[in-house]
Scaffold this motif. Structure first.
Motif, mmCIF file in Angstrom:
data_model
loop_
_atom_site.group_PDB
_atom_site.id
_atom_site.type_symbol
_atom_site.label_atom_id
_atom_site.label_comp_id
_atom_site.label_asym_id
_atom_site.label_seq_id
_atom_site.Cartn_x
_atom_site.Cartn_y
_atom_site.Cartn_z
ATOM 1 N N VAL A 256 0.853 -1.198 0.000
ATOM 2 C CA VAL A 256 0.000 0.000 0.000
ATOM 3 C C VAL A 256 0.886 1.243 0.000
ATOM 4 C CG1 VAL A 256 -1.561 1.378 1.436
ATOM 5 C CG2 VAL A 256 -2.028 -1.045 1.054
ATOM 6 N N LEU A 257 0.579 2.181 -0.895
ATOM 7 C CA LEU A 257 1.409 3.368 -1.049
ATOM 8 C C LEU A 257 0.930 4.555 -0.217
ATOM 9 C CD1 LEU A 257 2.061 3.228 -4.898
ATOM 10 C CD2 LEU A 257 3.736 2.855 -3.084
ATOM 11 N N VAL A 258 -0.375 4.627 0.025
ATOM 12 C CA VAL A 258 -0.917 5.762 0.780
ATOM 13 C C VAL A 258 -1.994 5.280 1.740
ATOM 14 C CG1 VAL A 258 -1.999 8.027 0.678
ATOM 15 C CG2 VAL A 258 -0.546 7.289 -1.212
ATOM 16 N N ASN A 259 -1.768 5.481 3.012
ATOM 17 C CA ASN A 259 -2.840 5.293 3.990
ATOM 18 C C ASN A 259 -3.657 6.575 4.054
ATOM 19 O OD1 ASN A 259 -1.817 2.762 4.688
ATOM 20 N ND2 ASN A 259 -0.552 3.601 6.319
ATOM 21 N N SER A 260 -4.927 6.445 4.313
ATOM 22 C CA SER A 260 -5.749 7.640 4.480
ATOM 23 C C SER A 260 -5.598 8.177 5.891
ATOM 24 C CB SER A 260 -7.220 7.312 4.202
ATOM 25 O OG SER A 260 -8.023 8.429 4.513
ATOM 26 N N GLY A 335 1.010 16.347 -3.578
ATOM 27 C CA GLY A 335 1.681 15.414 -2.679
ATOM 28 C C GLY A 335 2.103 14.144 -3.388
ATOM 29 N N ALA A 336 1.228 13.615 -4.258
ATOM 30 C CA ALA A 336 1.550 12.384 -4.985
ATOM 31 C C ALA A 336 2.764 12.571 -5.881
ATOM 32 C CB ALA A 336 0.340 11.944 -5.815
ATOM 33 N N PHE A 337 2.862 13.742 -6.513
ATOM 34 C CA PHE A 337 3.995 14.001 -7.399
ATOM 35 C C PHE A 337 5.297 14.099 -6.596
ATOM 36 C CE2 PHE A 337 6.608 16.949 -10.064
ATOM 37 C CZ PHE A 337 6.786 16.074 -11.127
ATOM 38 N N ILE A 338 5.256 14.794 -5.460
ATOM 39 C CA ILE A 338 6.443 14.885 -4.609
ATOM 40 C C ILE A 338 6.842 13.505 -4.102
ATOM 41 C CG2 ILE A 338 7.301 15.776 -2.400
ATOM 42 C CD1 ILE A 338 5.575 18.268 -2.883
ATOM 43 N N ARG A 339 5.830 12.701 -3.734
ATOM 44 C CA ARG A 339 6.109 11.362 -3.219
ATOM 45 C C ARG A 339 6.798 10.475 -4.258
ATOM 46 N NH1 ARG A 339 6.510 13.309 0.358
ATOM 47 N NH2 ARG A 339 5.092 13.778 2.056
ATOM 48 N N THR A 340 6.566 10.756 -5.541
ATOM 49 C CA THR A 340 7.188 9.958 -6.590
ATOM 50 C C THR A 340 8.704 9.918 -6.422
ATOM 51 O OG1 THR A 340 5.459 10.365 -8.223
ATOM 52 C CG2 THR A 340 7.622 9.815 -9.075
ATOM 53 N N PHE A 341 9.302 11.055 -6.150
ATOM 54 C CA PHE A 341 10.754 11.115 -5.990
ATOM 55 C C PHE A 341 11.204 10.335 -4.759
ATOM 56 C CE2 PHE A 341 9.369 14.996 -8.163
ATOM 57 C CZ PHE A 341 10.152 14.945 -9.307
ATOM 58 N N TRP A 342 10.441 10.478 -3.669
ATOM 59 C CA TRP A 342 10.831 9.789 -2.447
ATOM 60 C C TRP A 342 10.683 8.275 -2.607
ATOM 61 C CZ3 TRP A 342 12.801 13.897 -2.307
ATOM 62 C CH2 TRP A 342 12.478 15.039 -1.608
ATOM 63 N N ARG A 343 9.623 7.836 -3.259
ATOM 64 C CA ARG A 343 9.403 6.386 -3.393
ATOM 65 C C ARG A 343 10.469 5.725 -4.252
ATOM 66 N NH1 ARG A 343 3.163 7.737 -4.384
ATOM 67 N NH2 ARG A 343 2.449 7.718 -2.216
ATOM 68 N N PHE A 344 10.783 6.327 -5.384
ATOM 69 C CA PHE A 344 11.809 5.728 -6.233
ATOM 70 C C PHE A 344 13.183 5.766 -5.562
ATOM 71 C CE2 PHE A 344 9.068 6.592 -10.135
ATOM 72 C CZ PHE A 344 8.770 5.240 -10.298
ATOM 73 N N LEU A 349 13.647 -2.452 -3.290
ATOM 74 C CA LEU A 349 13.319 -3.136 -4.543
ATOM 75 C C LEU A 349 12.664 -4.486 -4.300
ATOM 76 C CD1 LEU A 349 16.492 -2.373 -6.719
ATOM 77 C CD2 LEU A 349 14.276 -1.234 -6.755
ATOM 78 N N ASP A 350 12.821 -5.052 -3.100
ATOM 79 C CA ASP A 350 12.194 -6.341 -2.814
ATOM 80 C C ASP A 350 10.785 -6.180 -2.262
ATOM 81 O OD1 ASP A 350 12.847 -5.273 -0.378
ATOM 82 O OD2 ASP A 350 13.700 -7.122 0.451
ATOM 83 N N ASN A 351 10.285 -4.958 -2.262
ATOM 84 C CA ASN A 351 8.910 -4.700 -1.814
ATOM 85 C C ASN A 351 8.059 -4.366 -3.036
ATOM 86 O OD1 ASN A 351 6.499 -3.384 -0.734
ATOM 87 N ND2 ASN A 351 7.585 -3.290 1.214
ATOM 88 N N TYR A 352 6.873 -4.966 -3.123
ATOM 89 C CA TYR A 352 6.005 -4.727 -4.283
ATOM 90 C C TYR A 352 5.643 -3.249 -4.430
ATOM 91 C CZ TYR A 352 1.958 -4.690 -7.342
ATOM 92 O OH TYR A 352 1.084 -4.394 -8.363
ATOM 93 N N ALA A 353 5.711 -2.498 -3.351
ATOM 94 C CA ALA A 353 5.335 -1.086 -3.410
ATOM 95 C C ALA A 353 6.142 -0.344 -4.470
ATOM 96 C CB ALA A 353 5.527 -0.429 -2.046
ATOM 97 N N TYR A 354 7.432 -0.646 -4.580
ATOM 98 C CA TYR A 354 8.275 0.024 -5.581
ATOM 99 C C TYR A 354 7.757 -0.272 -6.981
ATOM 100 C CZ TYR A 354 12.436 1.452 -8.195
ATOM 101 O OH TYR A 354 13.287 2.057 -9.086
ATOM 102 N N TRP A 355 7.508 -1.542 -7.263
ATOM 103 C CA TRP A 355 7.081 -1.944 -8.600
ATOM 104 C C TRP A 355 5.636 -1.553 -8.851
ATOM 105 C CZ3 TRP A 355 11.213 -2.794 -11.217
ATOM 106 C CH2 TRP A 355 12.351 -3.262 -10.558
#
Length: 465
Positions: A256-260, A335-344, A349-355
């Motif tokens: 999960v990428l974003v909790n509410s 926020g989602a766009f900023i998070r893109t940089f942090w997530r990558f 890499l062994d977590n599905y969240a990255y992929w």
């Protein structure tokens, strides 16, 4: 104020799965064949894009129907009962009725927390009467209550102050359950959202969020406007389906990428170990005030898995006018766009969240190509426009919105729920077109990192609720 009760209905979920697969299969075959023939062979590249987009949708479909509520054994439940739970509640310019309902729902949980910390955050609203009432409620139920105030605005600052106040009071925590000040928790919400923590790999859990103001919305003069109810219903449909499609697919693989922020739970060390970075995040030299929930989710993913518990429910106030809706969505997309940089950069890499995040960007790129081809290139360059083009978002909208029928709420008849479901194509087309443009705007203005709302009370529950 009475809390809304929500329960899952398994039969409709299974029916929805079959119909979704059937609808999307018809969509694939029909439009690949149509695009190739209509363009006399030149549409093969478009057909390839279409086929890839479909395969990604099917992959998502398989994943989200694999998501199951986490269940526990009696032994595991015993360990969960020993967890010390703290609920920080930051409040800033919240409607008094909504805020009181929020506090009442926390104190009425089947599984009570060990501590509640309320932090008034630069308010223009006087909550003295609410504070006095809630102190009495917590006293009757044996829940330690800490009530603080701060002149410094910011949700993150208020949360940090809440955790510090709990530590000063000698209260230790194993889990933080974060809520917004307009959250109205189902009575089983805390009990359900703790169950995934029986798995030691799981570091955070998201709940399911629905609208609390489906009816009775009024303007600033107290005048009833039926279109406001309709907008709330469409927003609720879009938001709930997003949780039960995108987030459920991510949850099936622990990514999960974003909790509410309305309802989420974190192991305490996830927040405590990263509190300084959380409180002082910057982007392009500017302090980031929004996207707090997605930042905490990144921290959780660095330690292990993040999942959704589809039996932990809460309701919240949804925007009832377009100004609020666009400001909220713009803030989310910045926020989602900023998070893109942090997530990558930071996700393992062994977590599905990255992929899963990478797949999300591929889906966005493909859908943008399809959007340009269907609504700009074909009609205005090639002069091709048929009603069949509208069939695509209609089928996708109905196929995915069947998930909306996977639960029942105590304040809503099934007939009313079906009427909201019937509007799925409207919500889908709106998201596919208008929200797409808003997202582009948000990406272009991502340097504006202020909250953008909460300068005054904009929404509240009507007193009859």
């Amino acid at each position: 104020m009475k809390s809304i009760r929500v329960r899952r209905t398994r039969t409709r979920i299974l029916v929805g799965a079959a119909l979704s697969v059937a609808a999307l299969s018809i969509w694939l075959v029909r439009h690949i064949y149509s695009s190739i023939n209509t363009w006399q062979g030149r549409g093969q590249h478009f057909a390839t894009v279409y086929a890839l987009a479909f395969l990604l949708l099917m992959w998502q479909c398989v994943l989200y129907f694999c998501e199951r509520p986490r269940k526990v054994t009696p032994e595991q439940q015993g360990r969960l009962d020993e967890l010390r739970v703290t609920v920080p509640v930051p409040v800033r310019n919240e409607g008094p009725n909504a805020f009181k309902a929020c506090l009442a729902s926390i104190a009425d949980q089947a599984r009570l927390p060990q501590c509640i910390v309320v932090v008034e955050n630069d308010n223009s609203v006087d909550y003295a009467a609410v504070r006095s009432w809630f102190a009495g409620v917590c006293g009757e139920r044996g829940i330690p209550l800490i009530w603080e105030s701060t002149p410094v605005p910011g949700k993150r600052h208020a949360q940090g102050l809440a955790l510090a106040a709990a530590r000063r009071a000698g209260i230790s925590s194993d889990v933080y359950v974060t809520v917004d000040s307009d959250a109205n928790l189902d009575r089983q919400a805390i009990d359900e959202i703790l169950k995934p923590f029986a798995d030691r790999e799981i570091q955070s859990v998201a709940g399911i969020v629905l609208a609390s103001n489906l009816r009775g919305n009024v303007n600033s003069k107290g005048q009833r406007r039926r279109w406001r109810d309709a907008l709330v219903r469409l927003t609720d449909l879009w938001f709930v389906v997003g949780q039960l499609v995108d987030r459920s697919a991510q949850s099936a693989l622990g990514g999960v990428l974003v909790n509410s922020g309305v309802l989420a739970a974190y192991r305490a060390h996830v927040v405590d170990d990263n509190l300084d970075g959380y409180l002082n995040e910057t982007f392009l030299g500017r302090k980031v005030e929004f996207s707090d929930d997605s930042m905490l989710t990144i921290y959780a993913l660095q330690h292990g898995k993040a999942v959704q518990q589809p039996t932990a429910f809460a309701t919240t106030l949804m925007p009832d006018n377009f100004s609020q809706l666009f400001r909220m969505y713009t803030r989310w997309m910045r926020g989602a766009f900023i998070r893109t940089f942090w997530r990558f950069r930071y996700l393992r890499l062994d977590n599905y969240a990255y992929w899963g995040h990478l797949i999300g960007w591929i889906q966005m790129a493909l859908s943008t190509v399809i959007f340009i081809a269907l609504f700009l290139y074909l009609p205005f360059v090639r002069g091709i426009w048929t009603w069949e083009l509208l069939l695509i978002p209609v089928l996708v909208g109905y196929g995915q919105a069947l998930r909306y029928l996977g639960f029942r709420r105590s304040d809503e008849s099934f007939g009313a729920q079906l009427l909201t479901f019937a509007a799925a194509p409207v919500a889908q087309i709106f998201a596919f077109t208008v929200f797409r443009v808003v997202r582009w705007y948000a990406m272009a203005t991502c340097y504006r990192t202020g909250w953008g709302t909460r300068q005054k009370v904009e929404l509240d529950l009507v007193s009859s609720n």
